[in-house]
Design an enzyme around this catalytic site. Structure first.
Site, PDB file in Angstrom:
ATOM      1  N   GLU A 101       0.821  -1.245   0.002  1.00  0.00           N
ATOM      2  CA  GLU A 101      -0.048  -0.007  -0.002  1.00  0.00           C
ATOM      3  C   GLU A 101       0.845   1.163  -0.087  1.00  0.00           C
ATOM      4  O   GLU A 101       0.488   2.173  -0.683  1.00  0.00           O
ATOM      5  CB  GLU A 101      -0.977  -0.161   1.153  1.00  0.00           C
ATOM      6  CG  GLU A 101      -2.150  -1.067   1.218  1.00  0.00           C
ATOM      7  CD  GLU A 101      -1.859  -2.463   1.253  1.00  0.00           C
ATOM      8  OE1 GLU A 101      -0.591  -2.724   1.929  1.00  0.00           O
ATOM      9  OE2 GLU A 101      -2.580  -3.409   1.421  1.00  0.00           O
ATOM     10  N   HIS A 170     -10.163  -4.934  11.192  1.00  0.00           N
ATOM     11  CA  HIS A 170     -10.734  -4.919   9.856  1.00  0.00           C
ATOM     12  C   HIS A 170     -12.303  -4.085   9.924  1.00  0.00           C
ATOM     13  O   HIS A 170     -12.944  -4.059   9.192  1.00  0.00           O
ATOM     14  CB  HIS A 170     -10.916  -5.955   9.081  1.00  0.00           C
ATOM     15  CG  HIS A 170      -9.802  -6.755   8.592  1.00  0.00           C
ATOM     16  ND1 HIS A 170      -8.877  -7.375   9.606  1.00  0.00           N
ATOM     17  CD2 HIS A 170      -9.472  -6.963   7.384  1.00  0.00           C
ATOM     18  CE1 HIS A 170      -7.802  -7.746   8.552  1.00  0.00           C
ATOM     19  NE2 HIS A 170      -8.110  -7.641   7.380  1.00  0.00           N
TER      20      HIS A 170
END
Ligand SMILES: Cc1ncc(C[n+]2csc(CCOP(=O)(O)OP(=O)(O)O)c2C)c(N)n1
Ligand SMILES: [Mg+2]
Lengths: 376, 404
Positions: A101, A170
């Protein structure tokens, strides 16, 4: 760069179907969106399809727009938002990245400095934390630092907020995080029209825009107006929408929580308790405080609803801005924030349920707020 | 696909070289449920690994002669059988909607956690990502506590608060959900070991997909710079979600990714080869001055990435079938045990049956266990006794006050 664009043109006509679609945009719209017709003969679309059509339309309209992220291409997107785009635009415009990322975000930002218009997908916003430096320090600030010499027309998008049963790492909302950063614009769609119009606006915007989608909403269908089906449909960033008019109390919300607020409003109206006005923020930054002020002046009561944590949240900011505005004098009761609980997200169903607001909690808070009177 | 082409993973045969009396070795069958002390069973068997079990980078590979007792080998079989059964059970529970969210199975990869554990002591530490059920079991988690966690029960190993991805034991640091983030954590655990207990190592696991994250390389550098007893283990199951290794990595020789750190590629479908590699790596890491290592375990994931991925859109069913029938780690050990006459077909069947019974019993128990107490929502946000005076729930009247 011209290389990229040339390649794109070469690889983007693989099938007859696609050639057809290209020659007939109306047909394209109909086929691509897999629209369904509801009982009233209106058109419905899932949030996922709306996002997909926004991406497709903007990629078709401007060949500087490209999509980059993990599994966006061959796998058709981890959540299938980019389904079919690789087939339509080819591997030079729909780019599968490694799971890096920080690296690919930086690369996307660099390409925006140099004239492209990247749509940088995060599989979920949780993983953008690996790359937050590039979003905040590189994307948001460079235009300012360069005295306006460098532009960064990039869209960062992906699912945000709590999902179901995926635990603490998450499941969290980043609206307040990115909402606090000057230089960024931040949008948070609720329904399919929001999703399409805001994503298209984000891609066209010459600034870095953060698009906070919601995984749990991807599969939900909403009606699409005639206007929203058009290729030219955009929703102005920085404007909230009054989803439901009311006179007794204002609920301000964003993303999935708008649905809970709408349900609570309906419930209370049916019960004859109150006429509730529901404002869908749509944009977190710029925050459309004027629409909220106007509503509060009418209803005299305000509740904010969000899935994020309470401390320094979107609701906190709204409370503060209302305190600083003329609307303060119109309040008949203290503003209340309905938020996610102040804990990391737990896995077990019974605990997770207690960690996020729902219709019942909102209805309870509305009733309590209606019963209150400042000074009484 | 790399693995099928790799000669390393052609089904290997162990050859029985000789048997020798057991040497006292700090064996670490911490989770081994059965341990026979009969002298015959404990006697070491010296096995010869296939010559293509290892490929080394900037170091001499471990010996192909492996010392393991019959007990140890049988235990490895049992443990792999239990993990396989546990994962199959999790699959069923998920499909019955009793497990929520993400659930990542390790079927096909059992030899990695089992072979590893056989070479470690409980002073050694392990950390991995979210594909962690097998590691949790091998590092001391009970079958019941793992399944109860998956079911979100109070009796779960993380009290129902972590779920599939977040399981921990005293010598296992999880169970981590952010791809690659556990790698510097592993280097940090090794740092603490060097600081506190110079005689243990940390095994830091990550996937072929994770191998490209920048922080992996940052951890490599510090581990080498500071000579940390850290063994980085790339569990190369050929795919990161739907992306095959050669679409994510410019260099798919993950054992060479350490550059200045020596590496070893291991047939990760052979539990004995894994054992040998880990024992050797541990020794290496603890030998002062040698510092870290990078191991690459060549393995294969049978299931989809997680339960929502059928796992067949980016690879063929034939590919999966081929690995299952030619290279299954459990079948391979079974054939070896029979060939070496360490177990009969009957013995194997009995072990399979026992594994099934043990897991079935655990799942029945777990299903009857209660959900977490609702008050546990507030527990562990901070360390008990050091919390804020109160935390807020979803609205101002939902307030939890801590008694201090
Ligand atoms: C930083 C980050 N990015 C993306 C994800 C989503 N994600 C979860 S697992 C995974 C694939 C990882 O593949 P690999 O490292 O090979 O491990 P495997 O699943 O094969 O065990 C991805 C992309 C994540 N959890 N964290
Ligand atoms: Mg992998």
């Amino acid at each position: 760069m011209s290389n990229i664009l040339k390649k794109a043109a070469v690889v983007s006509i693989p099938t007859v179907r696609q050639a057809l679609l290209r020659s007939n945009p109306l047909l394209a719209n109909a086929l691509l969106a897999k629209r369904s017709y509801n009982s009233k003969n209106g058109v419905e679309m899932t949030v996922r399809e709306a996002l997909n059509s926004a991406l497709e339309e903007e990629m078709r309209a401007d060949d500087k727009v490209y999509l980059m992220g993990e599994e966006v291409g061959l796998y058709n997107g981890a959540y299938k938002v980019s389904k079919g785009l690789l087939d339509k635009f080819g591997p030079s415009r729909v780019i599968d990245t490694p799971i890096t990322e920080s690296g690919f975000t930086g690369l996307a930002v660099g390409s925006a400095f140099a004239g492209l218009k990247p749509v940088c997908e995060f599989m979920t916003w949780n993983f953008a934390m690996q790359a937050i430096d590039q979003i905040v320090n590189s994307a948001a600030k460079t235009h300012y630092m360069s005295g306006g010499n460098v532009n960064c027309p990039i869209t960062f998008r992906g699912p945000n907020g709590a999902a179901a049963g995926v635990g603490a790492q998450h499941s969290q909302c980043f609206a307040a995080w990115y909402g606090s950063v000057p230089g960024l614009k931040v949008v948070s769609p609720w329904n399919s029209e929001d999703a399409k119009g805001l994503l298209k606006a984000a891609i066209r915007d010459p600034n870095p825009v953060v698009v906070l989608e919601n995984e749990l909403m991807y599969g939900v269908s909403f009606p699409m107006s005639e206007a929203a089906l058009s290729n030219d449909f955009v929703i102005e960033i920085g404007k909230a929408k009054v989803e439901r008019e009311g006179t007794d109390i204002t609920i301000v919300s964003h993303s999935r929580a708008v649905g809970f607020a709408m349900a609570a409003a309906e419930l209370l109206e049916k019960e004859g308790v109150a006429k509730v006005e529901v404002i869908n923020l749509r944009s977190i930054r710029p925050l459309d405080i004027d629409t909220i002020i106007k509503s509060v002046k009418k209803t005299n009561r305000l509740i904010t609803v969000e899935g994020g944590w309470p401390q320094h949240g979107v609701g906190s900011e709204i409370c503060a801005q209302i305190m600083e505005s003329e609307a303060f004098d119109y309040l008949d009761a203290p503003v209340v924030r309905v938020t996610g609980a102040d804990v990391p997200t737990p896995y077990a169903q019974n605990l997770e349920t207690l960690a996020f607001p729902d219709t019942e909690v909102i209805a309870r808070v509305i009733k309590r707020t209606l019963a209150k009177k400042i000074g009484a | 696909m790399t693995m099928l082409r790799s000669p390393m993973l052609a089904a290997s045969r162990l050859t029985l070289a000789r048997t020798a009396p057991v040497t006292t070795r700090p064996m670490a069958f911490l989770t081994a449920r059965a341990f026979s002390s009969s002298a015959a069973a404990a006697r070491d068997t010296v096995l010869r690994l296939p010559s293509n079990s290892f490929e080394s980078y900037n170091c001499d590979p471990p010996s192909l002669d492996v010392n393991l007792s019959k007990d140890a080998l049988l235990n490895m079989y049992r443990q792999m059988a239990i993990i396989r059964r546990m994962e199959i059970t999790a699959d069923g529970l998920y499909k019955a909607m009793l497990i929520r969210g993400f659930c990542h199975l390790s079927t096909g990869q059992e030899a990695v956690s089992v072979g590893m554990e056989s070479a470690l002591t409980d002073e050694d530490k392990v950390i991995t990502a979210y594909r962690s059920h097998g590691f949790t079991y091998m590092r001391g988690g009970s079958i019941h506590s793992i399944l109860a966690e998956l079911l979100g029960r109070k009796t779960g190993i993380s009290k129902g608060k972590g779920g599939s991805m977040h399981m921990f034991t005293p010598d296992f640091f999880g169970g981590n959900g952010i791809v690659g983030a556990q790698v510097p954590l592993g280097a940090g655990i090794a740092f603490a070991q060097k600081y506190l207990h110079p005689n243990a190592a940390t095994f830091t696991f990550y996937g072929d997909g994770a191998a490209n994250q920048g922080q992996v390389f940052e951890a490599f550098n510090m581990a080498k710079l500071w000579d940390l007893p850290c063994v980085f283990v790339c569990e190369n199951n050929q795919y990161g979600m739907g992306t095959p290794a050669d679409r994510s990595s410019a260099n798919t020789d993950y054992f060479k990714h350490g550059d200045y750190i020596p590496g070893l590629k291991v047939d990760g479908m052979d539990v004995v080869a894994v054992y040998q590699a880990v024992a050797w790596a541990r020794e290496w890491a603890l030998t002062s001055g040698k510092g870290p290592l990078v191991l690459e375990m060549q393995t294969y994931r049978y299931a989809g990435h997680s339960m929502s991925d059928p796992g067949t859109s980016y690879r063929s069913r034939e590919e999966i079938k081929k690995v299952r029938s030619n290279n299954d780690p459990i079948t391979r050990l079974k054939e070896q045990l029979i060939e070496l006459q360490l177990a009969s077909e009957e013995d194997i069947k009995a072990m399979d049956k026992a594994a099934r019974a043990e897991v079935d019993k655990a799942v029945e128990l777990a299903k009857k266990d209660p959900e977490p107490n609702v008050d546990s929502l507030w527990e562990h946000v901070n360390v008990k006794g050091t919390e804020a005076p109160f935390l807020r729930g979803r609205e101002p009247s939902e307030r939890h006050h801590y008694n201090r």
